[in-house]
Write a protein that holds these residues in place. Structure first.
Motif, PDB file in Angstrom:
ATOM      1  N   SER A  11     -34.844  16.110   1.868  1.00 26.10           N
ATOM      2  CA  SER A  11     -34.112  16.906   1.791  1.00 26.10           C
ATOM      3  C   SER A  11     -34.526  17.253   0.189  1.00 26.10           C
ATOM      4  N   GLU A  12     -35.036  16.894  -0.239  1.00 23.26           N
ATOM      5  CA  GLU A  12     -35.533  16.508  -1.851  1.00 23.26           C
ATOM      6  C   GLU A  12     -36.456  17.902  -2.022  1.00 23.26           C
ATOM      7  N   SER A  32     -36.324  20.295   0.462  1.00 15.46           N
ATOM      8  CA  SER A  32     -35.763  21.661   0.866  1.00 15.46           C
ATOM      9  C   SER A  32     -34.865  22.300   0.170  1.00 15.46           C
ATOM     10  N   ARG A  33     -34.516  21.248  -1.719  1.00 12.16           N
ATOM     11  CA  ARG A  33     -34.051  21.173  -2.898  1.00 12.16           C
ATOM     12  C   ARG A  33     -35.523  22.831  -3.771  1.00 12.16           C
ATOM     13  N   ALA A  42     -35.767  25.841  -1.987  1.00 11.49           N
ATOM     14  CA  ALA A  42     -34.690  26.661  -2.407  1.00 11.49           C
ATOM     15  C   ALA A  42     -34.947  27.133  -3.686  1.00 11.49           C
ATOM     16  N   ALA A  43     -35.547  26.772  -4.063  1.00 14.28           N
ATOM     17  CA  ALA A  43     -35.444  27.173  -6.104  1.00 14.28           C
ATOM     18  C   ALA A  43     -36.907  28.024  -6.309  1.00 14.28           C
ATOM     19  N   GLN A  57     -40.582  23.652 -11.417  1.00 18.06           N
ATOM     20  CA  GLN A  57     -38.509  23.392 -10.357  1.00 18.06           C
ATOM     21  C   GLN A  57     -38.555  22.216 -10.268  1.00 18.06           C
ATOM     22  N   LEU A  74     -35.149  20.486 -11.649  1.00 15.61           N
ATOM     23  CA  LEU A  74     -33.884  19.733 -10.416  1.00 15.61           C
ATOM     24  C   LEU A  74     -34.336  18.427 -10.773  1.00 15.61           C
TER      25      LEU A  74
END
Length: 499
Positions: free
Chosen positions: A35-36, A38-39, A42-43, A307, A311
């Protein structure tokens, strides 16, 4: 760069990654890591400073040979980039064994009815010539084979040897140049030549830096001549024309001095004493501006750290983003790091190096550690849409994984599609426009997945002993690679690597 395609990148990443089942968080303990990541990916789809950083490093600072003023500026530049992103960063000193910088290089070829001045570039570790230059006969050494030297006989003594090269097409050709160069120079010195002149192997008369195989032990002037000028001389010599060459090489040299690596760090939360190293060398040679080798990977690692910090990602293990210096002269910065951090190398889980330009990352060299490729596969699972990835379980020499390998630390080198890397390697043409920045963004996502995957996974491989590293030199081509890159003697003498 290919700006016209830049608007396609977010859509491409969405198709390849976010729409892939690999990024649907799987059940089990690794779900949060997926999940992290994927974040994080996205950045990279957004407007990060990646390209602006690369332009600043290359166009403003330029070529960054260790020991130069530009290199000193690049150290402060990198330190500032990390700190502006809120990433803890520091300079770590190490010792360079000597200073080598070219001030100027010139050569004139003469014969009966012939006089011309081809462009030349001194080879790193070449000596200077006397004031006013060094004049000597120019003789054809063919391709530098044993047979060529036998045919040349006593004519080699006291002459400049002109060595014919094939035009460089790819990275395989580049490694062949290193391997063949070591043997050619050994024969040339044994024959008593005054110096060695390599026909430029790059198209369009590009000049480039190619290290003298004997490194600091070299005692002769050596340089690369633009291809057309060298071909002209070779034709004249083979037609029976007697030629001389006057070489004027002005080299700034000096004793050992202090340089610095730049280390950005995201401290681990639950296992901070365990360390994952992501490395790219900050220095470059000075003819071009070092975009492919290796500014692109420097700015990519800075952006990964940036990034992650933005995040608020919390790696379990400590991530160290290492921007090495002294790589081009012999991987001295990363060697210095292993000396300074020797007491904590048992806690180094993995050390990686990114050093082959902007071509697509296709997998990693894993150093003949059979347990390592499955761990790499696991770390890259969230970005498998950017694959396929194939791990090559062989050791590799020539970049900053090397001293970690000699210390038995599991190590990786990114394997990349050649793209424009080979012909522009160390050349005047290594400029920003040779980098496909859209692919660089995709590579940055791969680097981020690798970094976070190794930071979060429970697996940890043991260090190899010196005996196990010695076994690698017997069962792979590691020994031949070490000799080609002039790094074997320090290992054999116990100066380099695990005791």
């Amino acid at each position: 760069m290919r700006p016209a395609r830049s608007h396609l990148l977010p859509a491409l990443l969405c198709v390849l990654l976010l729409g892939s089942p690999a990024l649907a968080a799987p059940p089990g303990p690794e779900a949060p890591a997926h999940s992290e990541v994927s974040r994080l990916i996205a950045a990279f789809m957004g407007d990060t400073p990646l390209v602006n950083d690369l332009q600043s490093l290359t166009d403003e600072i330029g070529g960054r040979a260790t020991g130069s003023q530009a290199n000193l500026r690049s150290v402060e530049w990198a330190l500032a980039r990390f700190r502006e992103a809120g990433v803890d960063a520091r300079k770590e000193l190490f010792q360079m064994p000597s200073l080598w910088l070219e001030r100027s290089a010139r050569a004139t070829v003469r014969g009966e009815g012939v006089s011309y001045t081809p462009r030349v570039a001194a080879m790193p570790f070449s000596t200077s010539t006397p004031k006013g230059g060094l004049r000597a006969p120019l003789v054809s050494g063919g391709k530098g084979s044993e047979k060529d030297f036998q045919a040349l006989g006593a004519k080699a003594r006291g002459a400049f040897l002109l060595v014919e090269t094939a035009e460089l097409k790819d990275i395989d050709g580049l490694f062949r140049e290193y391997t063949e160069g070591a043997a050619i120079e050994e024969r040339a010195f044994a024959a008593g030549v005054a110096g060695v002149v390599y026909m430029g192997s790059r198209p369009n008369n590009l000049l480039y830096r190619h290290n003298v195989a004997t490194g600091l032990r070299n005692t002769r002037p050596m340089f690369v001549m633009e291809r057309d000028g060298a071909l002209r001389a070779m034709r004249l010599l083979r037609g029976g024309k007697a030629l001389t060459i006057t070489a004027e090489l002005d080299i700034q040299s000096g004793p050992a001095y202090t340089s610095h690596n730049v280390i950005g760090e995201l401290r681990g939360t639950t296992r901070p004493e365990e360390i994952v190293v992501l490395g790219a060398h900050l220095d470059s040679w000075d003819l071009g501006t070092g975009a492919l080798d290796n500014g692109a990977n420097v700015v990519a690692l800075i952006d990964v750290a940036r990034q992650m910090k933005r995040l608020g990602l919390k790696p379990a293990r400590t991530l160290r983003f290492a921007l090495w210096n002294g790589e081009e002269q012999g991987m001295f910065g990363s060697w210095g790091y292993t000396l300074a951090h020797e007491a904590e190398l048992d806690k180094h889980v993995m050390a990686s190096s990114f050093d082959i330009g902007c071509g697509r990352i296709t997998g990693f060299f894993t150093g003949r550690r059979p347990e390592l490729p499955p761990l790499v596969d696991r770390a890259l699972e969230p970005v498998k849409g950017l694959g396929p990835f194939t791990q090559v379980d062989d050791p590799i020499v020539g970049t900053d994984n090397f001293d970690f390998m000699l210390h038995g630390v599991p190590n990786l080198v990114a394997n990349q599609e050649p793209a424009l890397y080979g012909p522009n390697y160390h050349a005047r043409s290594d400029e920003l426009d040779k980098c496909d920045v859209n692919q660089l963004r995709l590579n940055t996502a791969i680097m981020a997945a690798l970094a976070y995957g190794f930071a979060q996974m429970d697996a940890k491989l043991p260090r190899h002993s010196r005996a196990q590293v010695e076994e690698l030199t017997r069962t792979t081509d590691l020994l031949q690679q070490m000799k080609a890159f002039n790094v074997h003697e320090d290992w054999a003498a116990g100066k380099r690597g695990r005791k």
